[in-house]
Design a protein around this motif. Structure first.
Motif, short mmCIF file in Angstrom:
data_model
loop_
_atom_site.label_atom_id
_atom_site.label_comp_id
_atom_site.label_asym_id
_atom_site.label_seq_id
_atom_site.Cartn_x
_atom_site.Cartn_y
_atom_site.Cartn_z
N HIS A 1 32.12 42.48 40.37
CA HIS A 1 32.68 43.33 41.48
C HIS A 1 32.78 44.32 41.47
CE1 HIS A 1 32.48 39.38 43.15
NE2 HIS A 1 32.38 39.13 42.23
N CYS A 2 32.83 44.70 40.43
CA CYS A 2 33.46 45.45 40.04
C CYS A 2 33.07 47.21 38.76
CB CYS A 2 35.18 46.24 39.67
SG CYS A 2 35.62 45.12 37.73
N CYS B 1 32.94 42.43 35.55
CA CYS B 1 33.47 41.81 36.41
C CYS B 1 32.21 41.72 36.96
CB CYS B 1 34.91 42.17 36.70
SG CYS B 1 35.10 41.96 38.38
N GLY C 1 38.16 47.04 36.94
CA GLY C 1 39.25 45.89 37.43
C GLY C 1 38.72 46.18 38.81
N CYS C 2 39.57 44.50 39.56
CA CYS C 2 40.28 44.16 41.33
C CYS C 2 40.20 42.66 41.07
CB CYS C 2 38.49 44.70 41.62
SG CYS C 2 37.18 42.98 41.32
N CYS D 1 39.34 40.09 39.38
CA CYS D 1 38.85 39.88 38.07
C CYS D 1 40.86 40.10 37.25
CB CYS D 1 37.63 41.18 37.21
SG CYS D 1 38.42 42.42 37.83
ZN LIG Z 1 36.45 43.22 38.87
#
Ligand SMILES: [Zn+2]
Length: 659
Positions: free
Chosen positions: A558-559, A556, A586-587, A590
């Motif tokens: 974003h994280c 992901c 993990g965010c 996702c």
């Molecule tokens: Zn994420």
């Protein structure tokens, strides 16, 4: 807005900072020197607080040595909020198009276009990665050393330009309205955010000075580029402008508001809805919602009734994205329209119903499965999109290394032989086979497939579905199609000796044959064929290549965080002690998984003389493997680790997939 203005003013104050001296002002509207873009790269500094520095910003060299800058801050924006917050934090420097003049002069047009492409195709690349990709491209194209070194600078700058993921992006309507639809279409650009007189425009190749001037002239705004891929922009234009044009029509539709009243009153609402469902604005709205979902590759469409409004959501890459909110009075005619399309009972409003719609998008058939359930605020609808072409990719998009892609294309150009794709179920074999077939279609040959089931519908290809129930098996179908004068045959899967035998015979009598086998790696495919009973001498001359592949889940974006890799793992996989790998932490985006999307890793075995000489009964796959490795095959794990080094996937994921 303030932040953008500050940014621009700041550039003025520090006009002598940078790699290029200010050029002569050519446009009196712009109070900026043209080319300060490459200088004062303060946002890359470690410990950047999010404030634009007020004075004396010393230039930081754009040589990629500034490792303290985390790749997390680069990259992709998915919505307006993200774009705005990036601007406010000053993490991204936007790229004023006016700066491109001197930059272009210095780096060369080609180089800049390549840089833009690399950036839109690989939005999470940091400057070092972008530069690396550019270097490869430029060295192939024969650019000189000077151009290459300039490209490195460009890559550094570009890594600070946001890439907008338009599939999930809802542009500000105020911005969209700024530019007429026909012009957006013609230039293939989409305005996505307007603040004051600054207009952020999604562009694929923001290098055309004429286009920039046109947009500036028509909108009376200063134009700032955000990158997006060409196809995404095209889809987004179609979607955004269609929605803007129909919202007026929908607002003016005369509909009674729904109120719970007498049965008579309800009957009146339903019959009105049924009439409206056949009228142009509703017809258009529903067809836009469906085709928009398909073009955005949504897997589901949700129509969710609320008290005063109802919401339309798409599930894209596993996440529900809200696309429209409409007044609730429109719900009955919209649901009515869907029922008409799906041949459902339009007078039934109190019981759940299931139905199907088959639509055609760009010539491809798409199945929609509809489920309607009555809820307290009206009928709730979920439509599952079974797009047979949704996963259709070109060979370029599958993720092959350039050298392997060339080797594979060489196989596809041959007129006879078998190309096998192997891997466990769900490893993307079919996607790759169809991508290969699409390449062959261009050569204007007669292509026939025998499949079970037909997973995608292809243009210019005759596809045959086998049917064991009526004894129309693979071997039987194959014997018939050989009389149908094919050049290329695709056999969905080789499960038995008879199928394999016909495949080999066809390959040896002047046909190019594609098929799949269930083996874990490429060398094992040769062993499997022998086990199936195919004579080794036939395999030697018939099989020209085997591609083994796996799908790995990508991190992901974003994280991303640094992946801990212990010493033992490093030793086992022959990794450097300081090499950095990434994983998704993990965010929300996702759903806590750390993954988003999937990508193929593979190994490509090409049959050559040395390998052919070894094909025999009782020879182990290891022998074939050694021979193939000796002649340029990169193994699955080696290719996987190479991918992990780019940060796109975690080592753990590679380990899971192929160790
Ligand atoms: Zn994420």
């Amino acid at each position: 807005m303030i932040q953008i203005k500050q940014h621009w003013r700041l550039r003025c104050e520090h006009e002598n900072i940078g790699f290029f001296r200010p050029a002569t002002m050519t446009d009196p509207d712009i109070e900026l020197p043209h080319d300060v873009l490459l200088g004062d790269d303060f946002s890359r500094r470690p410990g950047h607080t999010g404030e634009w520095p007020s004075q004396s910003t010393a230039p930081v060299p754009l040589d990629g040595s500034d490792a303290a800058f985390s790749p997390l801050q680069m990259g992709v924006v998915h919505d307006l909020d993200q774009l705005q917050s990036l601007l406010q934090q000053g993490i991204f420097r936007v790229l004023p198009l006016e700066s491109m003049g001197p930059l272009e002069k210095s780096a060369g047009h080609e180089c800049l276009v390549d840089a833009f492409r690399a950036r839109t195709l690989h939005p999470m690349d940091d400057s070092a990665e972008t530069a690396a990709r550019l270097m490869v491209q430029l060295s192939k194209a024969g650019h000189n050393q000077h151009a290459v070194s300039q490209a490195l600078l460009v890559a550094g700058v570009l890594s600070h330009v946001p890439v907008a993921e338009l599939m999930e992006f809802e542009p500000q309507s105020q911005a969209v309205e700024t530019l007429p639809a026909d012009m957006a279409n013609r230039l293939n650009v989409l305005p996505i955010l307007r603040e004051g007189d600054v207009l952020m425009v999604a562009m694929a190749e923001p290098m055309d000075a004429e286009h920039q001037h046109l947009i500036r002239f028509v909108t009376q705004c200063r134009v700032v580029a955000v990158l997006a891929t060409k196809d995404d922009i095209q889809h987004a234009i179609a979607r955004c402008y269609a929605m803007h044009s129909d919202s007026g029509d929908l607002e003016s539709l005369a509909i009674s508001e729904i109120e719970t009243g007498s049965e008579e009153e309800e009957m009146r609402v339903w019959s009105e809805a049924e009439t409206l469902a056949r009228q142009a604005p509703i017809v258009r709205l529903v067809s836009t919602l469906l085709s928009d979902a398909v073009s955005r590759r949504a897997s589901d469409i949700h129509i969710r009734p609320g008290q005063k409004t109802f919401e339309v959501l798409y599930r894209i890459n596993g996440t529900l994205v809200s696309v429209r909110r409409l007044r609730r009075a429109l719900l009955p005619p919209v649901v009515g329209r869907i029922k008409i399309l799906a041949s459902m009972n339009s007078s039934e409003h109190r019981l759940p119903q299931d139905g199907r719609i088959r639509i055609s998008e760009n010539g491809a058939g798409i199945d929609l499965r509809i489920s309607i359930i009555p809820s307290q605020f009206g009928e709730s609808v979920v439509i599952r999109v079974l797009a047979r072409t949704a996963d259709m990719r070109s060979l370029d998009a599958i993720g092959f290394e350039a050298s392997d892609l060339a080797r594979l294309r060489d196989l596809l150009r041959r007129s006879m032989g078998i190309v096998l794709v192997t891997g466990p179920t769900g490893s993307g074999k079919t996607t790759t086979l169809y991508a290969a077939l699409q390449e062959v279609v261009r050569q204007n040959v007669n292509i026939i497939t025998v499949e079970d089931p037909i997973e995608y519908e292809l243009d210019n290809v005759i596809q045959i579905q086998v049917n064991p129930v009526i004894d129309f098996s693979f071997p039987k179908a194959l014997r018939h199609i050989l009389r149908h004068d094919p050049d290329v045959i695709l056999i969905g899967e080789m499960r038995d000796y008879e199928t394999a035998k016909i495949a080999v015979e066809s390959a040896l009598t002047g046909h190019l044959v594609f098929s799949t086998l269930h083996t874990n790696d490429a060398p094992s495919a040769l062993v499997r064929l022998i086990e199936m009973g195919v004579e080794p001498y036939l395999i030697r001359s018939a099989v020209i290549g085997v591609l083994a592949q796996r799908l790995v889940r990508t991190n992901c974006p974003h994280c991303r965080e640094i992946e801990p890799v212990d010493t033992l793992m490093r030793t086992n996989l022959d990794l450097g002690p300081d090499e950095v790998f990434w994983r998704g932490a993990g965010c929300d985006r996702c759903h806590g998984t750390g993954f988003s999307g999937r990508q193929a890793i593979y190994e490509l075995l090409v049959m050559d003389k040395q390998l052919a000489e070894r094909v025999d009964i009782g020879v182990s796959a290891d022998v074939y493997r050694d021979s193939a490795l000796a002649s340029r095959m990169h193994s699955l794990p080696a290719n996987g680790i190479k991918l992990a080094r780019t940060g796109a996937v975690s080592l753990a994921e590679i380990y899971r997939a192929c160790m």
